[in-house]
Design a protein around this motif. Sequence first.
Motif, mmCIF file in Angstrom:
data_model
loop_
_atom_site.group_PDB
_atom_site.id
_atom_site.type_symbol
_atom_site.label_atom_id
_atom_site.label_comp_id
_atom_site.label_asym_id
_atom_site.label_seq_id
_atom_site.Cartn_x
_atom_site.Cartn_y
_atom_site.Cartn_z
ATOM 1 N N ASP A 36 6.578 4.408 -8.484
ATOM 2 C CA ASP A 36 7.303 3.281 -7.886
ATOM 3 C C ASP A 36 6.350 2.198 -7.399
ATOM 4 N N VAL A 37 5.308 2.618 -6.651
ATOM 5 C CA VAL A 37 4.347 1.647 -6.118
ATOM 6 C C VAL A 37 3.588 0.966 -7.249
ATOM 7 N N GLY A 38 3.533 1.617 -8.397
ATOM 8 C CA GLY A 38 2.893 0.988 -9.548
ATOM 9 C C GLY A 38 3.504 -0.356 -9.882
ATOM 10 N N GLY A 39 4.760 -0.557 -9.483
ATOM 11 C CA GLY A 39 5.446 -1.820 -9.746
ATOM 12 C C GLY A 39 4.888 -2.986 -8.956
ATOM 13 N N TRP A 40 4.209 -2.706 -7.841
ATOM 14 C CA TRP A 40 3.614 -3.810 -7.066
ATOM 15 C C TRP A 40 2.170 -3.524 -6.647
ATOM 16 N N ARG A 41 1.601 -2.465 -7.169
ATOM 17 C CA ARG A 41 0.231 -2.103 -6.795
ATOM 18 C C ARG A 41 -0.763 -3.215 -7.104
#
Length: 427
Positions: free
Chosen positions: A118-123
């Motif tokens: 999920d955090v990969g979307g805004w990392r």
Amino acid sequence: MRRWSRRSVLGLAGAGTAGLVLGGCGGGSGSGTGTTIRWWHIANTDPMLSEWAKMARRFEADHPGVTIEITALENEAFKTKLTTNIQAGDPPDIFHTWGGGVLAQQAEAGLIKDLTADVGGWRDTLIPAALDAYTIDGKVYGSAVDTGMVGFWYNKELFARAGVTAPPDTWAGLLDVVRRLKAANVTPIALAGKEKWPGHYYWSYLALRIGGLDLMRQAGDDKDFSRPDFVAAGARLSELVALQPFQTGFLAAGYSTADGQAATMGNGKAAMELMGQWAPTVQNDNSVGRKGLGDRLGFFPFPAVEGGKGRITDAFGGGGGFAVGMNAPAEAIEFLRFIAQPDNARIEARTAGVLPVVAAAQDAVTDPNLKLVARTLATSTGFQLYLDQTFAPAVGQQVNDSVAELLAGQATPEEVAAAITTAAKQG
């Protein structure tokens, strides 16, 4: 922050112990039906108390049927209440975290979500080291919100009175500054001895400067704090204690109380304090007239220790973020994405006086002191999370307790190292 840990200025002012529960409002367009998100944070006073609530209402407006139920708690009350819920297997949907050992325990117990995908979307929108404290065995279990580091805040006027023309860059130099301040009848250092966590900064930083980052990593692996470098950290701290550098009654002093560490600095009654990036805000809030030191305040990194393996450019600190409970709805993760939008990150930076982890929001940092911390952090060669967050809770507490005993003259450097090692082995 025990600390906000410090560490997050969001919950510092107004240290009441009661929680504030605010209901959200629905409306607008979007998806979601009859969903409630329980959000616990430590911004229990304005302005961020209101700003977080406004942010929640804007999210609700875009997600019909979603209600964000906010519980805002003072730092210590938050930890007590969260512990109760965690032990009952009922974590909030979104809750404040400082990462490290506590977060690792929650992840191991299966009480929080793995946010890696999920955090990969805004990392990519975050600064490089933003998620380090929330990453365990390669998996991300929290989304960062703010960051920072600990260093010495000093009163330029009091330094000048003692004939000190520049901040020290070595431990021996710091001890000399302390002697010169005392000779000028200036209290060298303000310390909240009662709360313990501010004292652990000294021992931890000394261990980092003497043994380097590898020392900390080794201790995390083999739970051995009896190595010579840890003992040496206590010995160097004992050198400082022997000079009696702290304000009268420091062992009974709080941090953000009327006569505590921050007030002592903010009112010009001590020349230095070792504290995180939130220090100027708390000094102002607890000083007469809420004015603080203004342009008399300066900042310098923790000095190097002669012969040490660590570098003066290695930083020690942490920040705040949010974890997601195991049974949280999908909208909870979407809300974390919403918080990470640059415009929302700018609100926190401007209002709470913190260093944002969203790269595009760095332009919101306008305070000269925070800019100085940001520049120091940006040029750091390594980063170590607070030891009372890095390691398991029992170990972190023992670090604080044992260092407090050394500061009070009730423990030797060897006893400090042995007690922490015992706590680590038992854990």
